[in-house]
Design an enzyme around this catalytic site. Structure first.
Site, PDB file in Angstrom:
ATOM      1  N   ASP A  11      48.915  45.012  33.177  1.00  0.00           N
ATOM      2  CA  ASP A  11      49.284  45.685  31.925  1.00  0.00           C
ATOM      3  C   ASP A  11      49.442  47.186  32.104  1.00  0.00           C
ATOM      4  O   ASP A  11      49.939  47.877  31.209  1.00  0.00           O
ATOM      5  CB  ASP A  11      48.261  45.386  30.831  1.00  0.00           C
ATOM      6  CG  ASP A  11      46.853  45.832  31.186  1.00  0.00           C
ATOM      7  OD1 ASP A  11      46.644  47.037  31.387  1.00  0.00           O
ATOM      8  OD2 ASP A  11      45.956  44.961  31.260  1.00  0.00           O
ATOM      9  N   GLU A  46      50.181  44.136  42.321  1.00  0.00           N
ATOM     10  CA  GLU A  46      50.130  43.086  41.303  1.00  0.00           C
ATOM     11  C   GLU A  46      50.909  41.873  41.823  1.00  0.00           C
ATOM     12  O   GLU A  46      52.046  42.016  42.291  1.00  0.00           O
ATOM     13  CB  GLU A  46      50.716  43.604  39.989  1.00  0.00           C
ATOM     14  CG  GLU A  46      51.042  42.555  38.951  1.00  0.00           C
ATOM     15  CD  GLU A  46      49.842  41.737  38.516  1.00  0.00           C
ATOM     16  OE1 GLU A  46      49.961  40.499  38.530  1.00  0.00           O
ATOM     17  OE2 GLU A  46      48.806  42.336  38.158  1.00  0.00           O
ATOM     18  N   ASP A  80      41.186  45.138  38.963  1.00  0.00           N
ATOM     19  CA  ASP A  80      41.355  44.757  37.552  1.00  0.00           C
ATOM     20  C   ASP A  80      41.903  43.331  37.532  1.00  0.00           C
ATOM     21  O   ASP A  80      43.088  43.101  37.337  1.00  0.00           O
ATOM     22  CB  ASP A  80      42.312  45.730  36.874  1.00  0.00           C
ATOM     23  CG  ASP A  80      42.471  45.453  35.389  1.00  0.00           C
ATOM     24  OD1 ASP A  80      41.695  44.642  34.845  1.00  0.00           O
ATOM     25  OD2 ASP A  80      43.386  46.032  34.776  1.00  0.00           O
ATOM     26  N   SER A  81      41.013  42.382  37.759  1.00  0.00           N
ATOM     27  CA  SER A  81      41.418  40.995  37.968  1.00  0.00           C
ATOM     28  C   SER A  81      41.127  40.126  36.755  1.00  0.00           C
ATOM     29  O   SER A  81      40.375  40.497  35.859  1.00  0.00           O
ATOM     30  CB  SER A  81      40.673  40.415  39.170  1.00  0.00           C
ATOM     31  OG  SER A  81      39.286  40.303  38.878  1.00  0.00           O
ATOM     32  N   THR A  82      41.720  38.944  36.779  1.00  0.00           N
ATOM     33  CA  THR A  82      41.310  37.900  35.851  1.00  0.00           C
ATOM     34  C   THR A  82      39.963  37.364  36.314  1.00  0.00           C
ATOM     35  O   THR A  82      39.399  37.825  37.316  1.00  0.00           O
ATOM     36  CB  THR A  82      42.358  36.774  35.830  1.00  0.00           C
ATOM     37  OG1 THR A  82      42.537  36.285  37.167  1.00  0.00           O
ATOM     38  CG2 THR A  82      43.697  37.282  35.306  1.00  0.00           C
ATOM     39  N   ASP A  83      39.427  36.365  35.624  1.00  0.00           N
ATOM     40  CA  ASP A  83      38.155  35.773  36.028  1.00  0.00           C
ATOM     41  C   ASP A  83      38.340  34.945  37.300  1.00  0.00           C
ATOM     42  O   ASP A  83      39.483  34.627  37.682  1.00  0.00           O
ATOM     43  CB  ASP A  83      37.605  34.924  34.877  1.00  0.00           C
ATOM     44  CG  ASP A  83      37.129  35.790  33.729  1.00  0.00           C
ATOM     45  OD1 ASP A  83      36.050  36.390  33.867  1.00  0.00           O
ATOM     46  OD2 ASP A  83      37.845  35.902  32.713  1.00  0.00           O
ATOM     47  N   PRO A 132      44.603  32.057  40.436  1.00  0.00           N
ATOM     48  CA  PRO A 132      45.010  33.076  41.407  1.00  0.00           C
ATOM     49  C   PRO A 132      44.018  34.217  41.556  1.00  0.00           C
ATOM     50  O   PRO A 132      44.043  34.934  42.556  1.00  0.00           O
ATOM     51  CB  PRO A 132      46.354  33.578  40.866  1.00  0.00           C
ATOM     52  CG  PRO A 132      46.440  33.112  39.467  1.00  0.00           C
ATOM     53  CD  PRO A 132      45.564  31.920  39.327  1.00  0.00           C
TER      54      PRO A 132
END
Length: 291
Positions: free
Chosen positions: A88, A108, A158-161, A165
């Site tokens: 984002d 990213e 700054d990752s997802t959980d 991926p």
């Protein structure tokens, strides 16, 4: 499209968080994930990936300020910064407020997320795409840190959980590769979930940190979107003094950078490392299991 729709987030077993939806602004599936953007009367624009809330326009400033300004101001002389993830571009927007940064590289995996965010989150990320210091790399972040010959003062993940991926970004192999591409005295910060509901996520990261870095710790921020209390941000460095910078020195650096913030202050920075007991216990558990 409107009509009282509700989006459900079921990230936490036994807990369901419902977001009222005034309007669906966008919905699609990219190569890597399901994506939906909708309007909520409290949080504004809400972005969910694979059914998990990623960012909202109402409170993005808290997460992005705390993840960017804490390591950069603690370091005190960061010029090369790396963001892994962060599609984002809110993290990049905060980091690039620091005039001392000469280059900010963002890696990213999903270029579609960046394109999407450039269009739909211009209210907070527009300056990023006009800044000549911004270096966007569309690639696998784990592979990038394992192979790059560049070195960084600060790395922000700054990752997802840790699922899908994003799972590889919580492994010891990844953290070791980050350590390889940090300059001496550099610092790594990570997204480590809400410890009240995701304790093992923090314990696991601290366990891995402790095998690689001299100082493995965490700090916290209160972010309304991330239900369940404090959010933990992992902290790993070989310079233990970085999380003990005095408030007066943080204030000097903050004022020299000319920052305008809505959550971060030098006092909040220092206090963020004073962990509630149950979070401190999780950090200690991670350290004790590092052998």
């Amino acid at each position: 499209m409107s009509g009282g729709l509700v989006f459900n987030e079921t990230l936490y077993p036994g807990v369901e968080v419902n977001y009222g939806c005034d309007t669906i602004l966008y919905q699609d599936r990219s190569e890597h994930q399901d994506l939906v953007l909708f309007e909520n009367p409290v949080f504004g624009k809400v972005l969910m990936l694979d059914g998990i809330t990623q960012v909202t326009t109402a409170d993005e400033f808290i997460y992005h300020e705390m993840m960017a300004h804490v390591p950069i101001l603690a370091h005190g002389a960061a010029s090369e910064v790396l963001i892994v993830g962060g599609g984002d571009c809110g993290m990049a927007e905060e980091a690039l407020k620091h005039p001392g940064i000469e280059r900010l590289t963002q890696v990213e995996i999903d270029g579609a997320v960046v394109d999407f965010s450039k269009e739909h989150f211009a209210e907070f990320n527009a300056p990023v795409f006009e800044d000549e210091r911004f270096d966007l790399v569309i690639a696998d972040g784990a592979r990038f840190v394992a192979e790059t010959d560049r070195r960084f003062d600060v790395v922000m993940v700054d990752s997802t959980d840790p699922m899908g991926p994003g799972a590889v970004l919580f492994t010891q192999e990844f953290y070791r590769a980050v350590h390889r591409c940090l300059k001496p005295g550099g610092v790594l910060v990570t997204q480590n979930g809400v410890p009240f509901l995701q304790r093992e996520e923090l314990v696991g990261s601290i366990r891995h940190f402790s095998k690689i870095y001299k100082d493995a710790y965490a700090y916290v921020a209160a972010i309304p979107t991330y239900f369940g209390g404090h959010m933990a941000l992992g902290w790993a460095t070989d310079n233990a003094d970085l999380r003990k910078v005095p408030v007066d020195e943080l204030t000097r650096r903050f004022e020299a950078a000319g920052l305008d913030t809505r959550y971060y202050t030098p006092e909040v920075h220092a206090a963020a490392f004073a962990l509630p007991r149950f979070i401190l216990d999780a950090v200690k558990d991670g350290r004790s299991n590092a052998g």
